[in-house]
Design a protein around this motif. Structure first.
Motif, PDB file in Angstrom:
ATOM      1  N   MET A 123     -30.214 -40.068  14.694  1.00  0.00           N
ATOM      2  CA  MET A 123     -30.082 -39.179  13.765  1.00  0.00           C
ATOM      3  C   MET A 123     -31.687 -38.941  13.320  1.00  0.00           C
ATOM      4  SD  MET A 123     -28.291 -40.681  10.192  1.00  0.00           S
ATOM      5  CE  MET A 123     -29.497 -41.694   9.265  1.00  0.00           C
ATOM      6  N   GLN A 124     -32.435 -37.987  12.603  1.00  0.00           N
ATOM      7  CA  GLN A 124     -33.333 -37.511  12.361  1.00  0.00           C
ATOM      8  C   GLN A 124     -33.440 -37.293  10.336  1.00  0.00           C
ATOM      9  OE1 GLN A 124     -34.678 -34.093  15.582  1.00  0.00           O
ATOM     10  NE2 GLN A 124     -34.370 -33.489  12.927  1.00  0.00           N
ATOM     11  N   ILE A 125     -35.043 -37.811   9.918  1.00  0.00           N
ATOM     12  CA  ILE A 125     -35.423 -38.080   8.419  1.00  0.00           C
ATOM     13  C   ILE A 125     -34.817 -36.445   7.337  1.00  0.00           C
ATOM     14  CG2 ILE A 125     -36.386 -39.934   8.781  1.00  0.00           C
ATOM     15  CD1 ILE A 125     -38.772 -37.755   7.841  1.00  0.00           C
ATOM     16  N   MET A 126     -34.854 -35.255   8.954  1.00  0.00           N
ATOM     17  CA  MET A 126     -34.820 -33.954   8.330  1.00  0.00           C
ATOM     18  C   MET A 126     -34.319 -33.161   8.994  1.00  0.00           C
ATOM     19  SD  MET A 126     -38.841 -32.305   8.338  1.00  0.00           S
ATOM     20  CE  MET A 126     -39.433 -34.137   8.043  1.00  0.00           C
ATOM     21  N   TYR A 127     -33.983 -32.102   8.885  1.00  0.00           N
ATOM     22  CA  TYR A 127     -33.483 -31.625  10.071  1.00  0.00           C
ATOM     23  C   TYR A 127     -33.584 -29.752   9.277  1.00  0.00           C
ATOM     24  CZ  TYR A 127     -30.406 -35.477  11.514  1.00  0.00           C
ATOM     25  OH  TYR A 127     -30.398 -36.197  11.637  1.00  0.00           O
ATOM     26  N   GLY A 128     -33.159 -28.907  10.133  1.00  0.00           N
ATOM     27  CA  GLY A 128     -33.731 -27.311   9.336  1.00  0.00           C
ATOM     28  C   GLY A 128     -31.810 -27.129   7.768  1.00  0.00           C
ATOM     29  N   ILE A 129     -31.875 -25.989   8.129  1.00  0.00           N
ATOM     30  CA  ILE A 129     -31.167 -24.768   7.347  1.00  0.00           C
ATOM     31  C   ILE A 129     -29.689 -24.832   8.275  1.00  0.00           C
ATOM     32  CG2 ILE A 129     -32.242 -23.852   5.169  1.00  0.00           C
ATOM     33  CD1 ILE A 129     -32.495 -21.611   6.824  1.00  0.00           C
ATOM     34  N   MET A 130     -30.074 -24.431   8.855  1.00  0.00           N
ATOM     35  CA  MET A 130     -28.449 -25.094   9.776  1.00  0.00           C
ATOM     36  C   MET A 130     -28.400 -25.650  10.719  1.00  0.00           C
ATOM     37  SD  MET A 130     -28.404 -20.639  10.597  1.00  0.00           S
ATOM     38  CE  MET A 130     -29.891 -20.920  11.911  1.00  0.00           C
ATOM     39  N   GLY A 131     -28.891 -26.891  10.518  1.00  0.00           N
ATOM     40  CA  GLY A 131     -28.610 -28.469  11.134  1.00  0.00           C
ATOM     41  C   GLY A 131     -29.698 -28.113  12.172  1.00  0.00           C
ATOM     42  N   GLN A 132     -30.927 -27.797  12.599  1.00  0.00           N
ATOM     43  CA  GLN A 132     -31.611 -27.554  13.465  1.00  0.00           C
ATOM     44  C   GLN A 132     -32.074 -28.717  13.513  1.00  0.00           C
ATOM     45  OE1 GLN A 132     -31.614 -25.262  10.787  1.00  0.00           O
ATOM     46  NE2 GLN A 132     -32.745 -23.684  11.822  1.00  0.00           N
ATOM     47  N   ARG A 133     -32.815 -29.689  14.827  1.00  0.00           N
ATOM     48  CA  ARG A 133     -33.583 -30.572  15.175  1.00  0.00           C
ATOM     49  C   ARG A 133     -34.541 -30.901  15.440  1.00  0.00           C
ATOM     50  NH1 ARG A 133     -29.201 -35.112  16.257  1.00  0.00           N
ATOM     51  NH2 ARG A 133     -27.384 -34.241  15.519  1.00  0.00           N
ATOM     52  N   ARG A 134     -34.886 -29.414  16.595  1.00  0.00           N
ATOM     53  CA  ARG A 134     -36.096 -28.955  16.851  1.00  0.00           C
ATOM     54  C   ARG A 134     -37.161 -28.519  15.520  1.00  0.00           C
ATOM     55  NH1 ARG A 134     -36.277 -27.371  21.936  1.00  0.00           N
ATOM     56  NH2 ARG A 134     -35.059 -28.838  22.301  1.00  0.00           N
ATOM     57  N   LEU A 135     -38.373 -29.167  14.906  1.00  0.00           N
ATOM     58  CA  LEU A 135     -39.092 -28.869  13.645  1.00  0.00           C
ATOM     59  C   LEU A 135     -40.394 -29.050  14.480  1.00  0.00           C
ATOM     60  CD1 LEU A 135     -36.629 -30.604  10.371  1.00  0.00           C
ATOM     61  CD2 LEU A 135     -36.550 -28.458  12.139  1.00  0.00           C
ATOM     62  N   SER A 136     -41.103 -27.997  15.313  1.00  0.00           N
ATOM     63  CA  SER A 136     -41.950 -28.234  16.050  1.00  0.00           C
ATOM     64  C   SER A 136     -43.187 -28.077  14.740  1.00  0.00           C
ATOM     65  CB  SER A 136     -42.103 -28.107  17.095  1.00  0.00           C
ATOM     66  OG  SER A 136     -41.249 -28.492  17.668  1.00  0.00           O
ATOM     67  N   GLU A 137     -44.806 -28.674  15.138  1.00  0.00           N
ATOM     68  CA  GLU A 137     -45.599 -28.265  14.151  1.00  0.00           C
ATOM     69  C   GLU A 137     -46.604 -27.627  14.496  1.00  0.00           C
ATOM     70  OE1 GLU A 137     -48.815 -31.057  11.450  1.00  0.00           O
ATOM     71  OE2 GLU A 137     -46.448 -31.642  10.866  1.00  0.00           O
ATOM     72  N   TRP A 138     -47.044 -26.661  13.737  1.00  0.00           N
ATOM     73  CA  TRP A 138     -47.807 -26.071  14.704  1.00  0.00           C
ATOM     74  C   TRP A 138     -48.988 -25.308  13.435  1.00  0.00           C
ATOM     75  CZ3 TRP A 138     -48.313 -20.689  13.196  1.00  0.00           C
ATOM     76  CH2 TRP A 138     -46.892 -20.256  12.973  1.00  0.00           C
ATOM     77  N   GLU A 139     -50.307 -25.049  12.813  1.00  0.00           N
ATOM     78  CA  GLU A 139     -51.373 -24.771  12.091  1.00  0.00           C
ATOM     79  C   GLU A 139     -51.205 -23.339  12.578  1.00  0.00           C
ATOM     80  OE1 GLU A 139     -54.814 -26.836  13.156  1.00  0.00           O
ATOM     81  OE2 GLU A 139     -53.279 -28.954  12.579  1.00  0.00           O
ATOM     82  N   ALA A 140     -51.121 -22.792  11.245  1.00  0.00           N
ATOM     83  CA  ALA A 140     -52.023 -21.288  11.277  1.00  0.00           C
ATOM     84  C   ALA A 140     -52.706 -20.764  10.375  1.00  0.00           C
ATOM     85  CB  ALA A 140     -50.729 -20.287  10.176  1.00  0.00           C
TER      86      ALA A 140
END
Length: 601
Positions: free
Chosen positions: A302-319
């Motif tokens: 269980m994660q602390i946050m999810y995407g709007i459709m319940g996605q679990r992979r919210l990989s972070e990168w920099e623009a």
């Protein structure tokens, strides 16, 4: 140069949202959904990163703006030496496609205006191919998977990779502009009638607002916050994003810039209470069902946050091509904190389900099975260090609030089983509940400070400990809670607002100190209500709403030194806290048995 954060207004279609500056420029829009790439990203860079400006050419002598009553329709009035015009911005509730409608209405005189449309897909970096539709009725901008369609009777032309138009509007005239999004492989969406869309949008919001059951003080403030919360809801799933933006800095010029376009489990109970206490059971049910789907699966995952459709992979990168809001870098896309262990979310999940049952919200038959699985897992991990409610990066600690929320998880599990006759290992849960309570009181309370602290063994404070009486861990009358409130007042306030981190902490982060966290100030107001100090609660509530912008919108934080809002905007948690505190104050003044935020126990 982008506007101050509080100089933006919000429009949206309950699937995405845009920020409109008081200068007439839309500087942020992720299309087609909250978590999509931005096609207007000027707020994090310059006009070359995408924006849509409509404004008078001549000097603006005076401007004002407002939302139409009980709607998300934004009207900005510009006055020049030649006359006055109103710019009406809105996004109709999503139909077959997503539209941004901008109507320029002449109020007096004859005003010259300029339209500049800079579309840059991929968070401000991808320049589209622009062409006329075959019948000449629209201007298409295409890049990869994305397409926008501009329709307007005004003649447009290309200048320096920008679509521009110069036009005039006289009193009584209305000039429409409609920008529509569609996937580039699909046929061009059919046009909408701007006047009809305006009426339908107004009708939609007025009907929605008519369901609000809050009749106490501050109804206008509560209604605006509820509209904002609705606008941050992804209608197809019921998920509610923390904010529609990414990387608006918690401190101007700092590095604590995060992507908030996701749904946090931590906000679950606050959100349910705000919706249910305001009469919005349909939205509360949709949020509950989103929670159930998102958290389904192995509790250990269980994660602390999810995407709007319940996605679990919210990989972070920099623009790295974006210079950031007023130079605050890096600009982050995605959120690495999703992989952290934060024990408090288990308590939030179980508490949300319990509160829903207590208010007779119909729950899915699988809810109890999920709760039992979660509590079985929590029994094995509750005593581990974690990263806490503020998602600290680095080594974990034994955060007091995290432990309190594990107590909440077992307490609400026990109460649900007892009240509704569910099968459960009650003896084990009661033993764990007592063990956690005893440990927190022994290791999380500092007698020399007469206060609960941030983490075991620390003498630093943390604003989350303000929630101990609200979640029912100890009554507000307990001497340890009173001591905690006094310590917060002494060490954790700046210019009348509550900080979330103890300013006495020496941090390794070489950056400015962040502003006051607005939800925390409202949590203190809730604690005052529970302690019977209504006047102090009212004063603090008034102080927070007093720094809302002219549209009633609030960001995550407030920099009292600069007199500016900071952090992602508008912030769902701030508006949720405002709704709940308004309910608390109203109920307390009516001498009800318990304030709304005093959760059922």
């Amino acid at each position: 140069m982008s506007c101050r954060i509080e100089d933006y207004g919000l429009i949206g279609d309950c699937e995405t949202a845009a920020l409109v500056g008081r200068d007439g420029s839309i500087d942020w829009l992720c299309w087609p959904a909250f978590d999509s790439d931005a096609c207007f990203a000027a707020i994090l860079g310059t006009r070359k990163n995408g924006r849509w400006l409509i404004a008078p050419v001549e000097e603006i002598k005076k401007s004002s703006r407002r939302y139409w009553d009980n709607t998300l329709i934004l009207e900005t009035c510009f006055e020049t030496a030649d006359g006055a015009v109103a710019l009406i911005d809105f996004m109709p509730p999503r139909g077959h496609a997503s539209d941004v409608v901008r109507l320029v209405r002449g109020i007096s005189g004859r005003v010259k205006l300029r339209m500049e449309l800079v579309i840059r897909f991929g968070f401000g970096t991808d320049i589209p191919w622009v062409k006329r539709a075959e019948d000449g009725s629209a201007l298409l901008a295409i890049c990869g998977q994305d397409m926008t369609v501009l329709r307007t009777p005004v003649e447009t032309r290309g200048e320096d990779l920008t679509t521009v138009a110069d036009f005039e509007v006289s009193a009584g005239e209305t000039m429409p502009f409609v920008l529509t999004y569609a996937p580039s492989h699909l046929p061009v969406p059919k046009p909408i009638n701007p006047a009809t869309a305006l009426q339908e949008t107004e009708d939609f919001w007025i009907e929605w607002c008519s369901r609000c059951s809050h009749a106490g003080e501050h109804r206008d403030l509560v209604m605006r916050s509820l509209i904002t919360l609705k606008a941050l809801t992804y209608a197809p799933t019921g998920g509610i994003v923390a904010a529609p933006t990414t990387s608006l800095p918690e401190k101007l010029g700092g590095m604590r810039n995060w992507d908030y376009r996701f749904c946090w489990l931590r906000d679950a109970t606050f959100t349910l209470l705000a919706l249910m206490n305001s009469g919005y059971t349909e939205e509360a049910s949709a949020w509950h069902n989103w929670l159930l789907r998102a958290a389904a699966g192995a509790p250990a995952n269980m994660q602390i946050m999810y995407g709007i459709m319940g996605q679990r992979r919210l990989s972070e990168w920099e623009a790295d091509w974006l210079p950031g809001y007023e130079g605050a870098r890096p600009v982050r896309i995605g959120n690495a904190a999703h992989a952290q262990l934060q024990l408090d979310v288990y308590g939030e999940l179980i508490d949300a389900f319990h509160q829903a049952r207590m208010t007779e919200l119909k729950l899915d038959d699988e809810s109890w099975a999920l709760e039992c699985a979660v509590l079985k897992h929590l029994a094995e991990v509750w005593d581990q260090p974690d990263h806490g409610i503020w998602e600290r990066r680095g080594a974990g600690r034994h955060y007091v609030f995290s432990k309190v929320m594990t107590w909440v998880a077992f307490d609400r599990g026990i109460k649900s089983a007892e009240k509704f006759g569910f099968k459960a290992p009650l003896a084990k849960w009661r033993s764990l509940r007592d063990t956690i309570h005893r440990e927190v009181c022994e290791r999380g309370f500092d007698p020399s400070l007469n206060s609960f602290v941030e983490s075991y063994g620390s003498q630093l404070l943390d604003a989350s400990i303000l929630l101990l009486p609200s979640v029912g861990f100890l009554p507000a009358s307990d001497s340890r809670v009173r001591g905690t409130l006094a310590a917060i007042e002494q060490y954790m306030m700046r210019d009348g607002f509550v900080l979330r981190h103890d300013p006495r902490e020496i941090s390794d982060e070489k950056q400015p100190i962040e502003g006051a966290f607005l939800a925390c100030s409202l949590w203190l107001a809730d604690a005052y209500v529970l302690a019977g100090e209504i006047d102090k609660a009212q004063a603090l509530f008034d102080r927070v709403v007093g720094i809302a912008n002219d549209l009633g919108l609030l960001a995550e934080e407030f920099d009292s030194g600069e007199g500016r809002q900071t952090g992602n905007f508008p912030q769902a948690l701030t508006h949720i806290a405002l709704i709940n505190t308004a309910h608390n104050l109203s109920d307390a003044k009516q001498a009800s048995e318990k304030p709304a935020m005093q959760r059922s126990k």
